[in-house]
Design a protein around this motif. Structure first.
Motif, PDB file in Angstrom:
ATOM      1  N   SER A 169       0.912  -1.270   0.021  1.00 14.26           N
ATOM      2  CA  SER A 169      -0.124   0.052  -0.058  1.00 14.26           C
ATOM      3  C   SER A 169       1.051   1.520  -0.081  1.00 14.26           C
ATOM      4  O   SER A 169       1.885   1.129   0.782  1.00 14.26           O
ATOM      5  CB  SER A 169      -0.989   0.278   1.177  1.00 14.26           C
ATOM      6  OG  SER A 169      -1.815  -0.992   1.087  1.00 14.26           O
ATOM      7  N   GLY A 233      -5.263   1.702  -7.829  1.00 15.76           N
ATOM      8  CA  GLY A 233      -4.302   0.691  -7.767  1.00 15.76           C
ATOM      9  C   GLY A 233      -3.555   0.324  -9.115  1.00 15.76           C
ATOM     10  O   GLY A 233      -4.106   0.607 -10.285  1.00 15.76           O
ATOM     11  N   GLU A 255      -1.490  -0.904  -3.755  1.00 14.60           N
ATOM     12  CA  GLU A 255      -2.907  -0.173  -3.710  1.00 14.60           C
ATOM     13  C   GLU A 255      -2.558   1.300  -3.369  1.00 14.60           C
ATOM     14  O   GLU A 255      -1.564   1.410  -2.397  1.00 14.60           O
ATOM     15  CB  GLU A 255      -3.572  -0.804  -2.383  1.00 14.60           C
ATOM     16  CG  GLU A 255      -4.851  -0.043  -1.867  1.00 14.60           C
ATOM     17  CD  GLU A 255      -5.248  -0.668  -0.601  1.00 14.60           C
ATOM     18  OE1 GLU A 255      -6.400  -0.440  -0.207  1.00 14.60           O
ATOM     19  OE2 GLU A 255      -4.469  -1.517   0.129  1.00 14.60           O
TER      20      GLU A 255
END
Length: 575
Positions: A169, A233, A255
């Motif tokens: 992420s 993403g 992400e």
């Protein structure tokens, strides 16, 4: 009042890869001044052919590669959507290779070369094949790429990544040069055949512009700033190539996390100035539009007026707000004219009354001005429209009158949250919640369950979308955003936990959106008996066996009584 297309619409330029495409704008109506939200859906036509990122692709494949080996070719790009988008691939007929289509998360279709029979460098040192990408239009469009395959000498071991899929992420405000992830692969060979270099596989150009991989260390860094509003993403295809030409692939799912980096934008659509001091309550003075491109709570805006003025804000459609002098309940004003003079031409207004037992009308009319006011709050779900008869009567003797029918349409507000019908919540006191059993042999796309929800509102306020909010294994299941169908996204492995708890979010399209959650319990087992021990810490098998024993005892007693009764009845008739 009719709308026309003023210039050619290009759906791909307007909406890109989005499944749905629409243009929204505000239509202003004068006298009285008001605003209407207009949304035009742009339908796709098959005006784009599939295209490969490269027209020529080169592969070095060792001659000892066993049949069944796969080689990623990548994906062709088609700007169209739906059935007009990329549907499949075809490979020129040959003795060695076939093409198979793999569908990744998000619906993208990738092509893989599959070796069907062993290669022999001594008999054939190279191959040239034509790969064709086809869309689903009528007639279909296609694009081709030339595959140049060089058959090399044997290299026993291919590189192996530590993981087939990496997940990371990254905040959208991460600066360029930030480290994303470090991938690592090993090779059991020695010497030049064990020397590994890293690179990206076939990916869209816009993805390659965002990320950079170090060929020596496998470190992936951010090359260009991210934007959550542009893409939420990315899926990176990383390949590790040894000195002998063997290649391994892994996926890196990046992400993008939203950051509140966009300030609300206020646009003044219309303003009426000056405002007469005798303007009735509810007069629209100005129209403003507020928009924030951020997502979720960061994109929700609240508006208020500063300073002291007899004005207030009223939310309208599409992020618009009406400014009026004190929010009132006036619906409209009726007007009747009488050609007589004096008392004979003085008009008074009344509602045509009903019987004494009828409920009070939802509106009232002011006798002198003809202003119609709401008597109570309207509920779109209870009453979507109603009509009242207004009588205009002069002051003459005898009085003369005329009637008109006022039809009022109630507009829907998003005041009802979605209601989940399935899966149902566990009843109070229940020891075991409802659950679904998924066999461990389930293939990709296996239908697990379907989340069913309804919304009492209408129109966009009742359009529901589904997303997976929480799951122990996010890559194991996927939830259809429109259908609510929960399906397996990959094959079940032995490492997956036997008990899975999925939380789905059901959200409507109102402004602001209302939502509800549904909890689905999934047990990975081949049978119900195998699944029961996973449901609680107690021994449910014994409990179930106990319950079955009671049922069997009762059933046996009933059968015995029926048998005895039958024997007695037969004996009675025989006698």
């Amino acid at each position: 009042g009719e709308l026309y297309v003023s210039e050619r619409l290009d759906r791909e330029e307007l909406c890109g890869e989005a499944l749905t495409c629409s243009i929204s704008f505000e239509a202003l109506v004068d006298n009285p001044l008001n605003v209407f939200h207009v949304e035009v859906a742009i339908q796709d036509v098959n005006d784009n052919a599939p295209q490969f990122p490269k027209e020529n692709m080169h592969f070095d494949i060792v001659e000892s590669t066993p049949p069944g080996a796969r080689f990623a070719v990548g994906a062709a790009e088609d700007a169209d959507v739906g059935s007009n988008s990329l549907q499949g691939y075809e490979l020129e007929a040959n003795r060695y290779f076939a093409v198979e289509v793999k569908e990744k998360q998000g619906g993208r279709k990738f092509a893989e070369l599959v070796l069907r029979r062993p290669l022999d460098r001594e008999s054939e040192q190279s191959l040239r094949l034509v790969l064709t990408a086809l869309d689903g239009g009528n007639p279909p469009r296609s694009g081709t790429a030339q595959l140049y395959i060089n058959v090399t000498d044997a290299n026993d071991n291919a590189p192996v990544f530590a993981y087939d899929r990496y997940r990371v992420s990254l905040r959208e405000d991460a600066p360029a040069g930030s480290m994303v992830l470090n991938v690592s692969a090993t090779d059991a060979d020695a010497g030049i055949n064990a020397y590994i270099t890293y690179g990206f596989g076939k990916m869209p150009a816009k993805v390659l512009q965002k990320f950079l991989v170090n060929s020596e260390s496998g470190t992936i860094t951010l090359q260009k700033a991210l934007d959550f509003e542009e893409a939420r993403g990315y899926t990176l295809l990383v390949e590790a190539r040894d000195g002998g030409g063997l290649v391994a692939h892994c996926e890196v799912e990046v992400e993008v996390l939203d950051v509140n980096d966009n300030a609300p934008e206020i646009t003044l659509l219309s303003v009426s100035s000056p405002v007469p001091e005798d303007s009735p309550v509810g007069t629209v003075v100005a129209l403003v539009n507020v928009n924030d491109p951020d997502f979720g709570e960061d994109g929700q805006v609240g508006c208020e007026l500063s300073g002291e003025a007899p004005l207030s804000l009223v939310a309208s459609s599409g992020g618009s707000y009406k400014v009026n002098n004190a929010a009132g309940a006036q619906v409209l004003r009726v007007l009747a004219r009488d050609a007589d003079a004096g008392a004979n031409g003085r008009v008074s207004y009344w509602l045509e009354g009903g019987s004494a037992g009828e409920a009070a009308p939802p509106v009232s009319v002011e006798a002198r001005s003809g202003a119609v006011y709401a008597q109570r709050s309207f509920d779109y779900e209870q009453c979507r429209e109603f009509a009242v008869a207004v009588r205009a009567q002069d002051g003459g003797v005898p009085a003369r009158s005329s009637t008109a029918t006022v039809r009022i349409f109630v507009l829907d507000r998003n005041d009802n949250a979605p209601r989940v019908l399935w899966p149902t919540a566990a009843a109070a006191g229940a020891e075991t919640p409802p659950f679904e059993v998924v066999p461990r042999s389930a293939e990709i796309g296996y239908l697990v369950a379907k989340v069913v929800a309804v919304d009492a509102d209408a129109g966009r306020n009742a359009w529901l979308s589904y997303e997976l909010l929480q799951a122990p294994e996010p890559a194991l299941f996927r939830l259809g955003p429109q259908s609510g169908e929960v399906r397996t996204a990959r094959a079940v492995s032995e490492r997956d936990a036997a008990k899975q708890r999925l939380v789905a979010l059901v959200k409507d399209h109102g402004q602001p959106a209302l939502s509800a959650t549904a909890t689905l319990h999934v047990v990975l087992a081949e049978s119900l008996q195998e699944a029961l021990p996973e449901l609680s810490d107690r021994d449910p098998v014994s409990e179930l066996t106990s319950n079955l024993n009671v049922v069997l005892a009762v059933a046996l007693a009933v059968v015995t009584v029926l048998f005895i009764f039958t024997v007695i009845l037969t004996f009675f008739f025989k006698c």
